[in-house]
Design a protein around this motif. Sequence first.
Motif, mmCIF file in Angstrom:
data_model
loop_
_atom_site.group_PDB
_atom_site.id
_atom_site.type_symbol
_atom_site.label_atom_id
_atom_site.label_comp_id
_atom_site.label_asym_id
_atom_site.label_seq_id
_atom_site.Cartn_x
_atom_site.Cartn_y
_atom_site.Cartn_z
ATOM 1 N N GLY A 122 0.817 -1.212 0.000
ATOM 2 C CA GLY A 122 0.000 0.000 0.000
ATOM 3 C C GLY A 122 0.843 1.252 0.000
ATOM 4 O O GLY A 122 1.999 1.249 -0.440
ATOM 5 N N GLU A 123 0.267 2.317 0.537
ATOM 6 C CA GLU A 123 0.923 3.622 0.555
ATOM 7 C C GLU A 123 0.526 4.346 1.838
ATOM 8 O O GLU A 123 -0.642 4.323 2.225
ATOM 9 C CB GLU A 123 0.450 4.416 -0.665
ATOM 10 C CG GLU A 123 1.204 5.673 -0.923
ATOM 11 C CD GLU A 123 0.786 6.305 -2.249
ATOM 12 O OE1 GLU A 123 0.002 7.284 -2.209
ATOM 13 O OE2 GLU A 123 1.240 5.814 -3.301
ATOM 14 N N LEU A 124 1.491 4.966 2.501
ATOM 15 C CA LEU A 124 1.243 5.741 3.710
ATOM 16 C C LEU A 124 1.882 7.116 3.555
ATOM 17 O O LEU A 124 2.819 7.287 2.776
ATOM 18 C CB LEU A 124 1.840 5.046 4.945
ATOM 19 C CG LEU A 124 1.218 3.727 5.355
ATOM 20 C CD1 LEU A 124 2.032 3.070 6.468
ATOM 21 C CD2 LEU A 124 -0.216 3.923 5.807
ATOM 22 N N THR A 125 1.390 8.068 4.324
ATOM 23 C CA THR A 125 1.976 9.398 4.375
ATOM 24 C C THR A 125 2.530 9.606 5.768
ATOM 25 O O THR A 125 1.836 9.360 6.753
ATOM 26 C CB THR A 125 0.931 10.491 4.053
ATOM 27 O OG1 THR A 125 0.347 10.198 2.780
ATOM 28 C CG2 THR A 125 1.568 11.861 4.015
ATOM 29 N N GLU A 126 3.785 10.057 5.833
ATOM 30 C CA GLU A 126 4.400 10.383 7.121
ATOM 31 C C GLU A 126 4.498 11.894 7.227
ATOM 32 O O GLU A 126 5.019 12.554 6.326
ATOM 33 C CB GLU A 126 5.799 9.769 7.235
ATOM 34 C CG GLU A 126 6.436 10.122 8.565
ATOM 35 C CD GLU A 126 7.897 9.724 8.674
ATOM 36 O OE1 GLU A 126 8.360 9.580 9.805
ATOM 37 O OE2 GLU A 126 8.570 9.592 7.622
ATOM 38 N N HIS A 127 3.960 12.434 8.314
ATOM 39 C CA HIS A 127 4.050 13.861 8.614
ATOM 40 C C HIS A 127 5.000 14.012 9.785
ATOM 41 O O HIS A 127 4.761 13.461 10.853
ATOM 42 C CB HIS A 127 2.683 14.441 8.999
ATOM 43 C CG HIS A 127 1.631 14.233 7.956
ATOM 44 N ND1 HIS A 127 1.576 14.993 6.805
ATOM 45 C CD2 HIS A 127 0.611 13.346 7.880
ATOM 46 C CE1 HIS A 127 0.548 14.590 6.069
ATOM 47 N NE2 HIS A 127 -0.045 13.590 6.700
ATOM 48 N N TYR A 145 11.908 11.470 18.231
ATOM 49 C CA TYR A 145 11.445 11.791 16.880
ATOM 50 C C TYR A 145 9.923 11.786 16.869
ATOM 51 O O TYR A 145 9.300 10.779 17.183
ATOM 52 C CB TYR A 145 11.995 10.768 15.883
ATOM 53 C CG TYR A 145 11.520 10.988 14.462
ATOM 54 C CD1 TYR A 145 11.951 12.075 13.728
ATOM 55 C CD2 TYR A 145 10.646 10.091 13.863
ATOM 56 C CE1 TYR A 145 11.532 12.275 12.426
ATOM 57 C CE2 TYR A 145 10.217 10.276 12.554
ATOM 58 C CZ TYR A 145 10.665 11.372 11.847
ATOM 59 O OH TYR A 145 10.236 11.565 10.555
ATOM 60 N N VAL A 146 9.323 12.928 16.527
ATOM 61 C CA VAL A 146 7.865 13.069 16.534
ATOM 62 C C VAL A 146 7.360 13.010 15.093
ATOM 63 O O VAL A 146 7.876 13.699 14.221
ATOM 64 C CB VAL A 146 7.435 14.409 17.185
ATOM 65 C CG1 VAL A 146 5.922 14.566 17.142
ATOM 66 C CG2 VAL A 146 7.946 14.487 18.618
ATOM 67 N N HIS A 147 6.370 12.157 14.882
ATOM 68 C CA HIS A 147 5.762 12.055 13.554
ATOM 69 C C HIS A 147 4.354 11.501 13.663
ATOM 70 O O HIS A 147 3.903 11.101 14.729
ATOM 71 C CB HIS A 147 6.622 11.188 12.618
ATOM 72 C CG HIS A 147 6.608 9.731 12.943
ATOM 73 N ND1 HIS A 147 6.870 8.760 12.009
ATOM 74 C CD2 HIS A 147 6.379 9.053 14.087
ATOM 75 C CE1 HIS A 147 6.804 7.567 12.558
ATOM 76 N NE2 HIS A 147 6.509 7.713 13.821
#
Length: 163
Positions: free
Chosen positions: A97-102, A121-123
């Motif tokens: 699949g596909e994920l978005t990391e902010h 590390y904050v995300h």
Amino acid sequence: MNSDVEIAGDPLAVQHLMPSDPGHPTTVSGYAGLLRGLAADRSTWAPLVRYDPEPRWYHRLRSGPGYEVWLLSWLPGQGSGRHDHGPSSGVFGLLQGELTEHGAGSRTLRPGALRVFGPGYVHEVVNDGLEPAVSAHVYAPGLTSMPMHCSAREGRPREALAR
């Protein structure tokens, strides 16, 4: 006469004198290799995956000395919330699949992508796509806390989150 153990101490109590177990990674590179091997062997993880429409689904896949591996599924719209990993460092990778990391910025993750992080590390990770996604995460040491942080979504100024 003193024995070696009396002179030097118990070698089993001194970890740096012990050879590392070849079946368990001990470095970031080793953890990344473990994830690459897992991604390449779909038969290991695919039968275990479940999709839950309410909470994200997760399953501890493996643990070893000083680390653990988790398998997570993400339905469209599901996200982690903005968080860090307490004292743990780690590597995570996308299997399907596909994920978005902010984080400091935003990036789209596709199968084969690996991300490395350290303590503090904050995300936030979100499935913004239309298909389910599956990821694997290695935490070292094993995950003991996941402090949540205010979420900074697009269109909302950070100052508004402090109110």
